[in-house]
Every structure is written in structure tokens, then in C-alpha cells.
Enzyme design. Structure first.
Site, mmCIF file in Angstrom:
data_model
loop_
_atom_site.group_PDB
_atom_site.id
_atom_site.type_symbol
_atom_site.label_atom_id
_atom_site.label_comp_id
_atom_site.label_asym_id
_atom_site.label_seq_id
_atom_site.Cartn_x
_atom_site.Cartn_y
_atom_site.Cartn_z
ATOM 1 N N SER A 142 0.839 -1.199 0.000
ATOM 2 C CA SER A 142 0.000 0.000 0.000
ATOM 3 C C SER A 142 0.872 1.245 0.000
ATOM 4 O O SER A 142 2.056 1.188 0.324
ATOM 5 C CB SER A 142 -0.916 0.030 1.239
ATOM 6 O OG SER A 142 -1.787 -1.072 1.267
ATOM 7 N N SER A 167 -3.112 -3.893 -2.987
ATOM 8 C CA SER A 167 -2.432 -2.656 -2.618
ATOM 9 C C SER A 167 -3.465 -1.567 -2.363
ATOM 10 O O SER A 167 -4.302 -1.274 -3.219
ATOM 11 C CB SER A 167 -1.478 -2.216 -3.729
ATOM 12 O OG SER A 167 -0.696 -1.118 -3.327
ATOM 13 N N ASP A 208 -4.049 2.127 -2.244
ATOM 14 C CA ASP A 208 -3.349 3.305 -2.775
ATOM 15 C C ASP A 208 -4.273 4.517 -2.703
ATOM 16 O O ASP A 208 -5.254 4.604 -3.446
ATOM 17 C CB ASP A 208 -2.924 3.040 -4.224
ATOM 18 C CG ASP A 208 -2.167 1.727 -4.354
ATOM 19 O OD1 ASP A 208 -1.169 1.561 -3.639
ATOM 20 O OD2 ASP A 208 -2.585 0.873 -5.155
#
Length: 379
Positions: free
Chosen positions: A257, A295, A297
């Protein structure tokens, strides 16, 4: 690949020595000739180049298994609840736990400091922040508050299931918040993070848009903890150094992340800030990230411009877009360049090997030059 040149070795040695004298251990990207983009940085090349913005860290290292922390960002030195700032949040990939997002999207403003921490510590950090804010003078009648707390998962180096962040760590980060140079690398919320298989962490950068292009400062701070195939200033560093994501198996070293916080003194409302925040992802992509399935983001953007200033028109946004992309890219590099090797819960994560990185950059001819526009914008 050629051997490390005498010039390269001397430059790296000099930069490292200069930082050692100042208490730091490793250089920033720009210190060793990695100049990103064409816009000049602010004086500090940090998010604190946006006047009034403050950053503080609490680094939590306990025994051989706790490697985490809190990073606090304050839009200004006053009571943010009483003086909220225009803000927007952009989700690149929603695999994460960002508290406060819906109210920011609804009202277009942030009313608390922004905290960054580890995944399973988000709620503890938010609770501590609310307690501190409700106890502040002038907050006696407040019955609703929207803490903004972001995270990345530092569970390799940090025993995250212990949920080691305590209220005193939040208080420490807030008390430490100040303008000036920002500590980077394995510090605060970046203490236990990993990026591209190397030690990640906190990184920051800024860009000063020349007056001829509309003016304004854009600053970025990142908490890097993601994967991909590292690219530095266009050079395929990850591919050259290896190993890199997907090399041996699908998803290997790819998930993770990143939290990206963007500050600007340009007069932008929530709609324009959302446009600005989305362009930070362009800078992230240039580093080799692909915003993979696992992830989280996120980009949080806010403006410190005084209320009543005329808004920047849509037609004048492009220089600010360029600024945020460049600052995000360089902030990621700084998070890697400044990070040191860390041993923790499940093993050791090595720092990015700068001597080998510089060999790659020199082989591809992407270092040691600067064609930035002058601050005044005239050639």
C-alpha cells in the site's frame, strides 16, 4: 553494466558524509544527482514548503518484533476543527482502511490533523486523536468529529497483531509536528514498511510552480509500502538489480500500500483538489508501481489558501498537475534512498543498495543533469 565511476563514488561518499555530519545516514535522491522532472523544488524540497504545514513522527521500536509508528500532518498551526481546509480524497485502489473518507468527500474539507500508521492500529490512533481534540480548549460542546487516519500494512517487520500503537504515540507525533526539514526513511509510520522488496518508509518532496505558469507550491509526503518493478528517473533499476515482482510467481513482492498526502497553497476547492490528487498517481506509476490487487493506494489532498481567494481556473491547472506528479515520484525515491536496513518480526529488509542503484542510473544516463525551469519561469 560499467563499474562505479570515480565521479559516482566520490559524489556518493560526499553526500553520505554530509548527511552523517547532520545526524542522517543516507542521502536523498537529489543529493546524488537524481533530478526528477522540470519544475524546481521548494527550499526544503518537502511538504513543509507549503507555508503552515507541519509534520511530526513517533517511532515505535520495542524488542525484536515491534517496528511501527505514527506520522502526523497538520494543515496549519490552529484548531483544524474550527478552521477546516478544503480537501479531497482519491482512491487508486481501495484495499485499505482509510478512516474519514466519506465525510471528506461529502463536505469537501478536512477538520482534523491527518494521521498515518499501521493497518491494525488505525482505530486506536483515531480514538486517541479524537480524545485529544475533544479535550482541547474550545471543543467542550463538540459532539461529532471526523478523524482522517490512513495506513499501510507493516506486518513483515512489525508484529502487527499486537496492535502496538498507544495513545501516547499519537500525542507524541502531534506534539513533534513542526515546519522545516522532515525526517524520512524508517521513521514514524514508515518504520516497518517495505517498497519494491527494499526498505521503504516516509519520503517527501515539493515543487514551486514559477509565477509565469501561475505560481503556487505543491508538497507531497508518502508512506511507501508497495511493490512492483522499481524505475528511477526512467532507468529500470528493479529489472537490473532483481529480484522484482512477478519474476518467480504471480503477485510475488507486488502487493502492499501507499498513502500519499498532497498539500498546496494554490486556491483550490474540493473539486480541483480531487483533480490534483488524481495526478499524484501519475507520479506513483513512474516509479514502477502498478496498483496491484492487494495494494491500498490513496491520495489525500488539501489547500492552505485563504478563504476568499479566487479559485484557480481549470485552464490553469496543468502546471500544478505536473508539479504533483514530479513531487510524488521524487518523494517515493526519497523514502527508499533515506531508509536504512531494518530487522524485525519476521526477518530483515535491506536498504536499497545505493552504490548499485547509481551504477544503473549512470549506465542509462539519467543522473547528474538538471534542466529545471528557473523559479521565475524565464529561460
Amino acid at each position: 553494466m560499467t563499474r562505479l565511476s570515480v565521479w559516482t563514488a566520490a559524489l556518493l561518499l560526499a553526500a553520505t558524509a554530509a548527511h552523517a555530519q547532520s545526524g542522517a545516514e543516507r542521502p536523498r535522491a537529489r543529493d546524488v544527482g537524481v533530478v526528477v522532472g522540470i519544475l524546481p523544488p521548494g527550499p526544503l524540497d518537502a511538504i513543509t514548503d507549503v507555508a503552515g504545514v507541519r509534520v511530526g513522527h513517533a517511532t515505535v521500536v520495542e524488542g525484536d518484533s515491534v517496528r511501527t509508528g505514527v506520522t502526523a500532518l497538520l494543515p496549519h498551526g490552529g484548531n483544524v476543527y474550527r478552521e477546516p481546509v478544503p480537501a479531497a480524497i482519491v482512491v487508486g485502489n481501495g484495499y485499505g482502511k482509510l478512516l474519514g473518507v466519506t465525510q471528506v468527500r461529502e463536505l469537501g474539507e478536512i477538520e482534523t490533523p491527518i494521521l498515518l500508521t499501521c493497518t491494525l492500529c488505525v482505530w486506536t490512533a483515531a480514538d486517541a486523536l479524537v480524545d485529544l481534540l475533544l479535550a482541547a480548549p474550545g471543543m467542550e460542546e463538540v459532539r461529532s468529529i471526523n478523524p482522517v487516519v490512513g495506513e499501510t500494512n507493516d506486518g513483515f517487520l512489525n508484529d502487527i497483531r499486537r496492535r502496538p500503537i498507544r495513545p501516547e504515540h499519537v500525542a507524541e507525533a502531534l506534539a513533534a509536528a513542526s515546519g522545516g526539514a522532515v525526517a524520512e526513511g524508517a521513521v514514524g509510520a514508515g518504520t516497518g514498511t517495505v517498497a519494491f522488496g527494499w526498505k521503504g518508509g516516509i519520503g517527501t518532496s515539493s515543487r514551486a510552480v514559477p509565477p509565469a505558469l501561475g505560481g503556487g507550491t505543491v508538497g507531497v509526503l508518502v508512506q511507501s509500502n508497495f511493490g512492483g518493478v522499481l524505475t528511477v528517473n526512467g532507468a529500470p533499476v528493479g529489472r537490473e538489480l532483481g529480484p522484482f515482482a512477478f519474476q518467480s510467481g504471480l503477485g510475488e513482492s507486488a502487493d502492499g500500500s501507499i498513502m500519499i498526502v498532497v498539500a498546496t497553497d494554490a486556491a483550490l476547492d474540493a473539486r480541483l483538489l480531487e483533480r490534483l490528487a488524481s495526478r499524484a498517481l501519475a507520479g506513483l506509476a513512474r516509479t514502477g508501481a502498478s496498483l496491484t490487487n492487494g495494494s491500498g493506494d490513496y491520495v489525500i489532498a488539501f489547500s492552505t489558501a485563504r478563504s476568499g481567494e479566487p479559485l484557480v481556473p481549470n485552464s490553469a491547472m496543468s502546471p500544478l498537475f505536473q508539479a504533483v506528479a514530479e513531487a510524488t515520484e521524487e518523494a517515493v525515491y526519497n523514502s527508499l534512498f533515506r531508509a536504512t536496513t531494518v530487522a524485525g518480526h519476521r526477518g530483515t529488509v535491506e536498504a536499497l543498495p545505493l552504490d548499485r542503484v547509481l551504477e544503473v542510473l549512470d549506465a542509462y544516463g539519467v543522473r547528474g543533469w538538471d534542466r529545471s525551469l528557473p523559479p521565475g519561469g524565464d529561460r
